[in-house]
Design a protein around this motif. Structure first.
Motif, short mmCIF file in Angstrom:
data_model
loop_
_atom_site.label_atom_id
_atom_site.label_comp_id
_atom_site.label_asym_id
_atom_site.label_seq_id
_atom_site.Cartn_x
_atom_site.Cartn_y
_atom_site.Cartn_z
N GLU A 1 0.92 -1.15 0.02
CA GLU A 1 0.08 -0.02 0.02
C GLU A 1 1.00 1.31 0.02
OE1 GLU A 1 -4.05 -0.83 2.30
OE2 GLU A 1 -2.42 -1.28 3.47
N THR A 2 1.59 1.36 -1.09
CA THR A 2 2.43 2.61 -1.17
C THR A 2 1.86 3.78 -0.78
OG1 THR A 2 3.65 1.43 -2.88
CG2 THR A 2 4.27 3.60 -2.68
N PRO A 3 0.76 4.31 -1.17
CA PRO A 3 0.09 5.58 -0.75
C PRO A 3 -0.15 5.70 0.52
CG PRO A 3 -1.19 4.59 -2.89
CD PRO A 3 -0.38 3.55 -2.19
N GLU A 4 -0.09 4.59 1.13
CA GLU A 4 -0.29 4.62 2.68
C GLU A 4 0.93 4.05 3.54
OE1 GLU A 4 -3.83 2.30 3.81
OE2 GLU A 4 -4.91 3.06 2.14
N ILE A 5 2.09 4.42 3.07
CA ILE A 5 3.21 4.74 3.78
C ILE A 5 3.96 6.05 3.52
CG2 ILE A 5 3.56 2.17 4.03
CD1 ILE A 5 5.97 3.67 1.70
N TYR A 6 3.14 6.71 2.45
CA TYR A 6 3.80 7.97 2.45
C TYR A 6 3.69 8.99 3.60
CZ TYR A 6 3.81 12.50 -0.56
OH TYR A 6 4.44 13.88 -0.71
N GLY A 7 4.83 9.38 3.92
CA GLY A 7 4.90 10.21 5.07
C GLY A 7 5.87 9.38 6.14
N ALA A 8 5.90 8.03 5.93
CA ALA A 8 6.35 7.38 6.80
C ALA A 8 7.65 6.44 6.02
CB ALA A 8 5.70 6.25 7.50
N GLU A 9 7.79 6.88 4.70
CA GLU A 9 8.77 6.23 3.96
C GLU A 9 10.29 6.36 4.36
OE1 GLU A 9 8.38 9.94 1.59
OE2 GLU A 9 7.13 8.69 2.60
N GLN A 10 10.71 7.50 5.03
CA GLN A 10 11.92 7.52 5.54
C GLN A 10 12.28 6.66 6.58
OE1 GLN A 10 9.18 9.66 5.87
NE2 GLN A 10 8.98 9.96 8.19
N LEU A 11 11.39 6.04 7.21
CA LEU A 11 11.57 5.02 8.34
C LEU A 11 11.94 3.97 7.72
CD1 LEU A 11 8.73 5.84 10.67
CD2 LEU A 11 11.01 7.12 10.66
N LEU A 12 11.49 3.27 6.42
CA LEU A 12 11.92 2.15 6.00
C LEU A 12 13.05 2.34 5.21
CD1 LEU A 12 8.09 1.49 4.56
CD2 LEU A 12 9.41 0.34 6.14
N ILE A 13 13.35 3.48 4.70
CA ILE A 13 14.65 3.90 3.73
C ILE A 13 15.68 3.75 4.68
CG2 ILE A 13 15.76 5.58 2.56
CD1 ILE A 13 13.00 6.02 1.12
N ARG A 14 15.59 4.29 6.01
CA ARG A 14 16.64 4.16 6.73
C ARG A 14 17.04 3.01 7.25
NH1 ARG A 14 14.18 9.30 10.37
NH2 ARG A 14 14.29 10.86 8.67
N ARG A 15 16.31 1.86 7.26
CA ARG A 15 16.85 0.62 7.52
C ARG A 15 16.58 -0.30 6.20
NH1 ARG A 15 11.68 -2.45 9.48
NH2 ARG A 15 10.02 -0.79 9.58
N ALA A 16 16.79 0.40 5.12
CA ALA A 16 17.03 -0.36 3.92
C ALA A 16 18.41 -1.19 3.79
CB ALA A 16 16.97 0.44 2.57
N ALA A 17 18.38 -2.46 3.47
CA ALA A 17 19.59 -3.35 3.47
C ALA A 17 20.64 -3.05 2.58
CB ALA A 17 18.69 -4.80 3.09
N SER A 18 20.17 -2.13 1.65
CA SER A 18 21.29 -1.73 0.63
C SER A 18 20.97 -0.30 -0.12
CB SER A 18 21.47 -2.99 -0.70
OG SER A 18 20.44 -2.95 -1.33
N PRO A 19 21.88 0.15 -0.58
CA PRO A 19 21.43 1.50 -1.12
C PRO A 19 20.25 1.21 -2.38
CG PRO A 19 23.65 1.68 -0.96
CD PRO A 19 23.22 0.22 -0.33
#
Length: 493
Positions: free
Chosen positions: A291-309
């Motif tokens: 649900e990409t439109p429903e993590i909008y505004g929280a995507e930074q929290l996921l990107i900060r724990r991404a396994a790779s660039p």
């Protein structure tokens, strides 16, 4: 009266746990005075901006809070080490599943009737209904049933591009799903979505388990229904031959969903499901957040724990695509929340997303995949889907999810096939008012002080039980045949 909930020391609001002064439970009150234009924080993150001066103790909602810029300090991977440390260690768990010839494991054992085009939707639905009504399935206890994958497209569409890709991945993903013992593709014969082309696109993977026919070649509607019944009757003994056996929890891929959210969703059921997701990742399994439109505004929290660039880049690319997509159609990423969400206390998409993202737990973001793409990696996976629940779940199941866990605060009558849906109530009122639809209550996190750790363990236990054959509430109600909705992207021609 129970005390309001403060979620983070830096928050500007608290959440009511009981109605106060005409403000419903689940809604927000200001902790202190807020000047017009000031950012408003919840979960320690910006959820909106004051559109007027707000007094301490005043109701904070759509009348005085609106969306604005959110935190875009993506800093990819900066929280990765903490996310790795969040993967729990536990003794290996098992469930009773159906081991397939290709090594994958199913939690159910269905025969799928798949329409390649809307023109064959009625034929497969009538065939499925006749097979169920005939009583023939009673003689095959290892077969969970026959379901119809009917949809509204398959022709009048471009023969290439994202719409075509989405539909063929859904059809192939369902037909070869580990919860499906055999599948019958049914077409009209002249549609754009041709089975032969789909088979070639997927290099024959799973072809041994499906069969195909067309209405035009079979002799019309009645003849095709009869042919489908005959084909299914011939398949039943073979599909019934498989039996459940002990399988490791690492074989599970679980879809994480929320719908009909309220002000409690981000406090009770969603973070509790996040704990369960972490526990399953610790077992070596996979969980799919979407649900990409429903993590909008929280995507930074996921990107900060991404396994790779590369993984971080893939998620950011999807966020940018959605911003352009909504703008192209004259919409806004804040078209969400829905009226029901707002009645439940959610004001902006930023607030809703921060609560929704909690379903994904705390472990590293292992991969980002396109809609209905097969999930191969283990751990937390993000799948790009719309926020509309039936469309999103259709993609997750096509990607290989054998179980769906669905949180709701307002109430939902959702179910899915061939992967069963477990529904979690965010509050006591809902669990009491819709007892035949809800599998577990998470409202006791607020009303009784049940810990998130305890509730997360309870949710994982329910996932393993359902994976072993325990019927869910939605299965008992017969839901799931009409909730298959592939994502249509592109012109209808």
């Amino acid at each position: 009266m129970p005390d309001p909930i403060l979620l983070h020391p830096s928050d500007d609001v608290v959440i009511l746990t009981a109605k106060e002064g005409g403000v419903p439970a689940g809604h927000k009150l200001a902790r202190h005075a807020l000047a017009q234009g000031r950012p408003i924080r919840k979960f320690g993150q910006i959820i909106g901006y004051a559109t007027q001066d707000i007094d301490a103790g005043e109701h904070v909602h759509s009348h005085n809070c609106a969306i604005g810029a959110h935190d875009r300090d993506y800093a990819a991977g900066t929280d990765l080490e903490a996310a790795r440390a969040a993967i729990p260690e536990a003794a290996p768990a098992t469930f009773r599943g159906y081991r397939r010839a290709d090594g994958r494991v199913g939690t159910r054992n269905y025969i799928a009737l798949c329409a390649t085009v809307n023109c064959s939707a009625t034929v497969i639905r009538q065939a499925a209904e006749q097979i169920r009504a005939s009583g023939i399935l009673d003689a095959y206890p290892n077969v969970d049933g026959v379901f119809a994958l009917a949809h509204g497209t398959g022709c009048g569409m471009a023969a290439e591009g994202p719409g075509w890709d989405n539909l063929q991945r859904v059809l192939w993903g369902y037909a070869t799903h580990p919860n499906v013992g055999a599948a019958v593709f049914v077409g009209l014969g002249c549609e754009v979505m041709q089975v032969a082309r789909m088979k070639a696109a997927f290099s024959g993977t799973g072809q041994e388990r499906f069969h195909g026919l067309t209405i035009q070649d079979t002799g019309g509607t009645r003849a095709t229904i009869a042919a489908i019944r005959e084909r299914v009757e011939a398949l039943l003994p073979e599909v019934n031959a498989v039996e459940r056996s002990d399988c490791p929890a690492s074989e599970l891929t679980v879809a994480l969903q929320c719908g009909g959210s309220d002000g409690y969703s981000g406090i009770t059921a969603n973070p509790a499901l996040g704990v369960a997701a972490d526990l399953l990742v610790g077992q070596g399994g996979a969980v799919i957040l979407s649900e990409t439109p429903e993590i909008y505004g929280a995507e930074q929290l996921l990107i900060r724990r991404a396994a790779s660039p590369e993984v971080a880049g893939k998620l950011l690319a999807r966020i940018r695509w959605w911003e352009g997509y909504t703008a192209m159609h004259g919409g806004s990423m804040d078209n969400n929340p829905s009226p029901g969400n707002k009645a439940g206390g959610l004001t902006t998409i930023l607030e809703k997303s921060l609560g929704a993202a909690a379903k994904g737990g705390s472990t590293p973001l292992a991969d980002v995949v396109g809609y209905a793409e097969q999930v191969a990696a283990r751990g937390l996976i993000f799948m790009d889907t719309p926020g509309y629940d039936p469309v999103s779940v259709t993609g997750q199941i096509a990607g290989g999810a054998q179980v769906v866990v669905f949180t709701t605060g307002r109430g939902s009558a959702f179910g899915s096939k061939p992967a069963p849906t477990i529904k979690l109530a965010t509050n006591d009122r809902l669990f009491t008012s819709m007892p035949e639809d809800m599998d577990l209550n998470c409202g006791d996190i607020v009303s009784e002080g049940t810990s998130l750790a305890r509730k997360g363990a309870e949710i994982l236990a329910e996932i393993l039980a359902v994976a072993s054959g325990k019927p869910t509430r939605s299965e008992a109600l017969g839901l799931g045949d009409h909730e298959i909705v592939p994502w249509q992207v592109g012109a209808v021609m």
